[in-house]
Each structure stands twice: as structure tokens, then as C-alpha cells.
Design an enzyme around this catalytic site. Structure first.
Site, PDB file in Angstrom:
ATOM      1  N   CYS A   1      -4.996  -1.673  -0.129  1.00  0.00           N
ATOM      2  CA  CYS A   1      -4.237  -0.383  -0.318  1.00  0.00           C
ATOM      3  C   CYS A   1      -5.005   0.747  -1.224  1.00  0.00           C
ATOM      4  O   CYS A   1      -5.845   1.338  -0.790  1.00  0.00           O
ATOM      5  CB  CYS A   1      -2.942  -0.533  -1.119  1.00  0.00           C
ATOM      6  SG  CYS A   1      -1.674   0.630  -0.537  1.00  0.00           S
TER       7      CYS A   1
ATOM      8  N   HIS B   1      -0.421  -4.503   3.216  1.00  0.00           N
ATOM      9  CA  HIS B   1      -0.208  -5.404   2.205  1.00  0.00           C
ATOM     10  C   HIS B   1      -0.364  -6.807   2.977  1.00  0.00           C
ATOM     11  O   HIS B   1       0.645  -7.305   3.048  1.00  0.00           O
ATOM     12  CB  HIS B   1       0.967  -5.178   1.324  1.00  0.00           C
ATOM     13  CG  HIS B   1       0.864  -3.965   0.445  1.00  0.00           C
ATOM     14  ND1 HIS B   1       0.440  -4.123  -0.851  1.00  0.00           N
ATOM     15  CD2 HIS B   1       0.589  -2.533   0.832  1.00  0.00           C
ATOM     16  CE1 HIS B   1       0.297  -2.850  -1.324  1.00  0.00           C
ATOM     17  NE2 HIS B   1       0.636  -2.097  -0.414  1.00  0.00           N
TER      18      HIS B   1
ATOM     19  N   GLU C   1      -0.312  -9.532   1.322  1.00  0.00           N
ATOM     20  CA  GLU C   1       0.175 -10.266   0.421  1.00  0.00           C
ATOM     21  C   GLU C   1       1.634 -10.262   0.497  1.00  0.00           C
ATOM     22  O   GLU C   1       2.575 -10.843  -0.315  1.00  0.00           O
ATOM     23  CB  GLU C   1      -0.210  -9.979  -1.125  1.00  0.00           C
ATOM     24  CG  GLU C   1       0.336  -8.849  -1.573  1.00  0.00           C
ATOM     25  CD  GLU C   1      -0.233  -7.646  -1.406  1.00  0.00           C
ATOM     26  OE1 GLU C   1      -1.025  -7.449  -0.354  1.00  0.00           O
ATOM     27  OE2 GLU C   1       0.090  -6.577  -1.883  1.00  0.00           O
TER      28      GLU C   1
END
Lengths: 177, 421
Positions: free
Chosen positions: A76, A154, A156
């Protein structure tokens, strides 16, 4: 694998740590951005730049990080820092998006990706190849010659079901040269 | 906690009223649809820990775990500032207090008994006599006669919402919580326990807590769990997404779950909470269950998720709780930047509001609520205050966010309107 992760004062860094452990089997060493200096990366196989608030211009400490034999993975804000470093531009995204999923192709696979970004790569640096995009917005980019790669979304997030495989593929791409 | 334990028959939670003169500390879930009565009440403190005197987290761990017995306490919103690396101005309000007690009372299943745990037989007998004593009827709750002053009126709040959206557009935060502080003169004769028990009957919520710390009394009626750790199993239940519970209810639930805005609001806080429990959870153990579940409280539908994990060897439940402060659902994301921006936008301190109320049972066992829907009585200044807030995202409508904030303050604002209606 020895992994250094720089925390850009973000609230998803520890999610990324858990994902990296799952994908690589290695526990990254986490350093806050405020204490990071580029020489720190010696002794690590890869440096991960975490997401974070603000614009890449707010993070001058990464000057001197990028170079031959210094693999860097940016997430990001991390991708945006990479892009600005190599001469691209980052600006506000019309209709910015947070906590929502987009579907696109990355590393030859269809993925669902969680997006949290107000800014985007408005001009991609000449030395970067866009690896994935969604409606014209770069979602992943890699340096043409250096082992430097970034993801706008993202991996994650719990909203990115293939996050572990994406990190594994990204690390493999960086470390295989 | 001791060999001195017994049970006393009771009916419901009316026994709380006879304890009022003892100023007990309370952390209770009243009987509600879907959950039976649970929690604990501490009587006659034997020791106390105050944040700032004993080294924060390590001091609290030493206090809670070096001697047997459960502890009850609270940590204010600003207790988490130093952990975030922030030195923002702190209010003239305690950052945190925990206590252990001579007697701990715990309601039995079905609220038909109270279990008494005491440090000695004399205290156990004393507590039992109290519980068997004559029930007090509720004292009348005096009307809030003075005007309620708000730290932000509609125009100012809506302007702050627009500023928050500008921060979001600039990439400084994804989401930001904004609150209003309301305060009025403490009405003469207001008795905290009576207000507590009457609110519990009229507005049941999962986490009722009453905590005395002279000159303050914290009265919390929160629907939101912050962190629970039970035998090392971690659970956090962040709430995001609010809608008035109008009929037909099922249609409103569907509309709440289908809202892209509310969905995004919850999802980003779920990722934030996952992050905040991860430093003290085993790798690979953090998960999300029941995403976008919905329940009703205070006439509002609220959406929530279950973030789960397993406590890491070497970490305690208090390590996890402390490092997760302040609760992410009431800050915004990323948390540090959000807290900085909140400090610039809100003209008030949050004090106990957006901190947490906590019951600690052991190194691997605690439960805690997010201190929302929470009021504070300040005896010295004779002030009754409470806060309410709303999560701001990029597509927030300032008018609607103000209305949502008032809806969350309604149970306390209504105290001033009861007799006029």
C-alpha cells in the site's frame, strides 16, 4: 529467510507479520519507521515496507534504501513510496476506497483483494512494470531491473483470502532475481 | 479466592440495592435474551493500584497476579497514549484504577443465588447478612433539570465530520471516530446505584459496570466487548454499523448487513482488531468468525464480528489488553494517526469514555468492555457527564452521523426529559 519489516505507524503491521510467518516460515524483525536507516537492511534477505498513513513525501527516510541486491516489498503506502522514489506520482484517488474488495488478476491468478487507499499511483514510474490493475488503477508493480515490488491492496486483510499465496509468490519473485 | 465461600438465595439482581451504601464495584451482564446473568461485584477493597504510580502495564500485572483473587478496574482512553508513542495532553481524570476485595459476589445461574467468596469467615458472614437484609426499593431518579451542554453543537459536529472526511481523502486515516461530550448539573439526590439498576432494567446491555473512584463514579452500560481471554482463548467483538431498530426488524437487519458503508466500516475495524491482538497471539491463530452479526440494544441495531485467537506463551491477558489500548473501534484506523487527529478535532477530553472496564481473573483470564454508553458523576464539581460518538468514513453524511451520535446518547439524554413527556 531473514526479513526486516519497517512499520510506518500503521495498524495492520502485525497482520502482515502473521501473514509473512505463514507464507515464509520466518518471523520478521519489525522496526518503527522513526528508528529505521537504510544501512539496517544489510544482513536481511528482504525488506518489507508496511502500509501507513499519509503521502510518500512524509517518509524521506527511505532515500538510500533501494539499490542492486536489496530486495524490497512494499504494501500500500510501501508501493507508493517505491513509485515516488523511482520518479512516479501519487495523488488522491477519486472515489477512494477502504475496507472493500476488488477482483483482478495477479501472478496469473484471479484474486479477491482488500483495498484501503485514498491515494494511488497517478503516474507510474518509468522503471516500473504494472503487474496488475483494477479499472485502470495499478494494483501491483515491479521494478524492471531491481528486486523491488509493491502491492497497492492489502494481502494481510481477512478480506483477501489468497493473501498467504500472494506473499509467497511476491517473495519468490523478489528473491529469484 | 479463599476457602470461605457460600451461596445465598436471591431473586434476580435486586440484591444490588442493599449494597449501595457499601459503594461496591460492579461488572455484570444482566439477564438478557441470548445471555444469562454473569459477572462479579467487589466489596470492601483490600488493595488498590493506580496507573502512573506503578509503571503501567508491568505494575498492573504485578498487582493483579502477585496475589490471589480477582480484580476489577478501569483504564481510561488516555491510558493507551504512551503505548502509541503519543504524549497528548491528558485530562484531570485517573488513567486507571484496579482493586482487589475482601469479598467478591458472583450471581449464580438463573440469578437465583449469589455466590460469596471472602478472605475470611467474618467477611463472608457480613456479606451474607447484607444480602439477606431488607431490599431497598429504587430511589427515585431525579430529573436532570439543568440544561445539557454539548461540547459540539450540530453545526460544529458536522464541520468536524467534514474535516475528518478531508483527512480520509488525504490518506491520513481510513476511518475516524468523533464524539461529543454532554454535561449537566448533577441533580440533588442522584444515587448512582439506583440509576445503575434502573437503567439495567430499562436498557439491558451486555456490560454494565459501576466503579467508584472518589470524586468520580463511572456508570457504564456498554454493548461492546473489548477483549475476553478465557483459558488462553482470545475473543474481541468490535461493533461497527448502526441502524435504528424499526419494524419490520428483519428488513432493517438485512438493510444494515447489505450497506456497503457499514460493511466497510466494520471490516476495517476487524482488520485493526486482528492487528491489535496479534502481538500476543500465536502465529496463525487469529481468525474472524460470525462476520457481520447483528444484535439489538438501546433501540439500535448494531453489527459486530468475533475476532479470535490463542494467547501466545509468555504473554498474559493483561499484556494483550494493555497493548491493544485504546480500543480500535472507538479511535479509527490507523490508530496512532487517528488518535492524534481526534485530539485536534474534539474540544473535550474523553476521560473514561472509550477506555475499558475490566474484570481480571488470572494471567490467562479476563473480560473487558469498551467504555461507550458510559456516564461519569463528578461529586466535587457536581457534574453528570457522558459522551457519544460515531465512526466517520469517506462517504459519511454529516447530518446522519450527528443523528447517530444523539441516538447513542439517548438513554442519558432521556433522563432530563422523562417528566416533561
Amino acid at each position: 529467510m531473514r526479513i526486516l519489516m519497517v512499520d510506518n505507524k500503521d495498524s495492520f503491521t502485525r497482520n502482515l507479520e502473521h501473514l509473512i510467518v505463514a507464507a515464509s516460515g520466518s518471523v520478521p524483525v519489525i522496526v518503527p519507521y522513526a528508528t529505521f536507516f537504510p544501512e539496517m537492511v544489510h544482513g536481511y534477505d528482504v525488506t518489507v515496507l508496511s502500509p501507513g498513513p499519509g503521502h510518500p513525501d512524509d517518509y524521506p527516510g527511505y532515500k538510500g534504501l533501494f539499490g542492486p541486491g536489496r530486495p524490497v516489498l512494499g504494501i500500500c503506502l510501501g508501493l507508493q513510496i517505491i513509485n515516488v522514489h523511482f520518479g512516479g506520482a501519487v495523488d488522491r484517488l477519486q472515489g477512494c476506497i477502504h475496507g472493500r474488495i476488488s477482483r483482478f488478476t495477479l501472478f496469473g491468478k484471479e484474486i479477491e483483494a482488500a483495498r484501503y487507499h485514498s491515494l494511488y499511483l497517478s503516474q507510474v514510474a518509468a522503471d516500473l512494470d504494472v503487474l496488475a490493475e483494477f479499472q485502470g488503477i495499478p494494483m501491483a508493480a515491479k521494478h524492471k531491473r531491481l528486486p523491488v515490488l509493491g502491492l497497492q491492496f492489502h494481502p494481510e486483510s481477512f478480506l483477501t483470502p489468497q493473501g498467504e499465496g500472494i506473499i509467497r509468490d511476491a517473495l519468490q519473485m523478489l528473491l529469484s532475481g | 479466592m479463599t476457602p470461605y465461600r457460600c451461596s445465598c438465595p436471591v431473586d434476580g439482581l435486586s440484591w444490588l440495592s442493599v449494597l449501595a451504601p457499601q459503594k461496591p464495584d460492579v461488572f455484570l451482564t444482566p439477564p438478557m435474551p441470548g445471555s444469562s446473568v454473569s459477572g462479579m461485584v467487589g466489596l470492601w477493597p483490600v488493595s488498590e493500584w493506580r496507573c502512573g504510580q506503578d509503571g503501567g502495564r508491568e505494575g498492573l500485572k504485578e498487582y493483579c497476579f502477585s496475589t490471589p483473587g480477582p480484580a476489577l478496574g478501569f483504564l481510561s482512553y488516555h491510558a493507551g497514549f504512551s503505548g502509541l508513542g503519543l504524549s497528548l495532553p491528558e485530562p484531570d481524570f485517573p488513567a486507571g484504577v484496579f482493586r482487589k476485595y475482601g469479598v467478591v459476589l458472583s450471581p449464580g445461574s438463573g440469578a437465583r443465588t449469589v455466590h460469596i467468596f471472602a478472605q475470611n469467615a467474618t467477611l463472608a458472614l457480613h456479606a451474607e447478612r447484607l444480602l439477606r437484609g431488607k431490599r431497598c426499593f429504587h430511589a427515585e431518579i431525579p430529573e436532570l433539570v439543568s440544561p445539557v451542554r454539548a461540547s459540539l453543537d450540530r453545526e460544529a459536529f458536522e464541520q468536524r465530520v467534514r474535516s475528518a472526511v478531508e483527512h480520509i481523502l488525504a490518506g491520513n486515516v481510513y476511518q475516524l471516530n468523533l464524539s461529543i461530550r454532554f454535561e449537566t448539573e448533577r441533580p440533588a439526590g442522584l444515587e448512582s446505584m439506583s440509576l445503575f439498576t434502573q437503567l439495567m432494567e430499562v436498557h439491558p446491555a451486555t456490560f454494565y459496570a459501576l466503579y467508584y473512584d472518589s470524586p468520580f463514579t463511572i456508570l457504564s452500560t456498554s454493548p461492546e466487548r473489548f477483549i475476553k481471554v478465557c483459558q488462553g482463548r482470545v475473543l474481541s467483538q468490535p461493533i461497527k454499523g448502526t441502524r435504528l431498530a424499526r419494524t419490520p426488524l428483519l428488513a432493517e437487519v438485512r438493510a444494515l448487513r447489505a450497506s456497503n458503508k457499514e460493511d466497510a466500516e466494520l471490516s476495517m475495524i476487524v482488520d485493526l482488531i486482528r492487528n491489535d491482538v496479534s502481538p500476543h497471539c500465536e502465529y496463525g491463530s487469529v481468525g474472524v468468525e460470525g462476520h457481520k452479526s447483528v444484535f439489538e440494544v438501546d433501540g439500535l441495531l448494531q453489527m459486530y464480528s468475533n475476532v479470535t485467537g490463542r494467547l501466545r506463551p509468555g504473554s498474559t491477558a493483561l499484556d494483550l489488553l494493555w497493548d491493544a489500548l485504546p480500543p480500535g473501534s472507538v479511535t479509527g484506523c490507523p490508530k496512532k494517526r487517528a488518535v492524534e487527529i481526534i485530539a485536534g478535532l474534539e474540544p473535550h477530553h474523553r476521560e473514561a469514555y472509550c477506555g475499558c472496564l475490566v474484570a481480571v481473573h488470572g494471567p490467562g483470564d479476563l473480560d473487558s468492555s469498551v467504555a461507550i454508553r458510559t456516564a461519569v458523576v463528578d461529586e466535587n464539581r457536581s457534574i453528570f457527564s457522558f459522551h457519544a460518538g460515531s465512526g466517520i468514513v469517506v462517504d459519511s453524511d454529516p447530518y446522519t452521523e450527528y443523528e447517530e451520535t444523539l441516538a447513542k446518547a439517548a438513554k442519558f439524554l432521556a433522563l432530563g426529559r422523562r417528566k416533561r413527556q
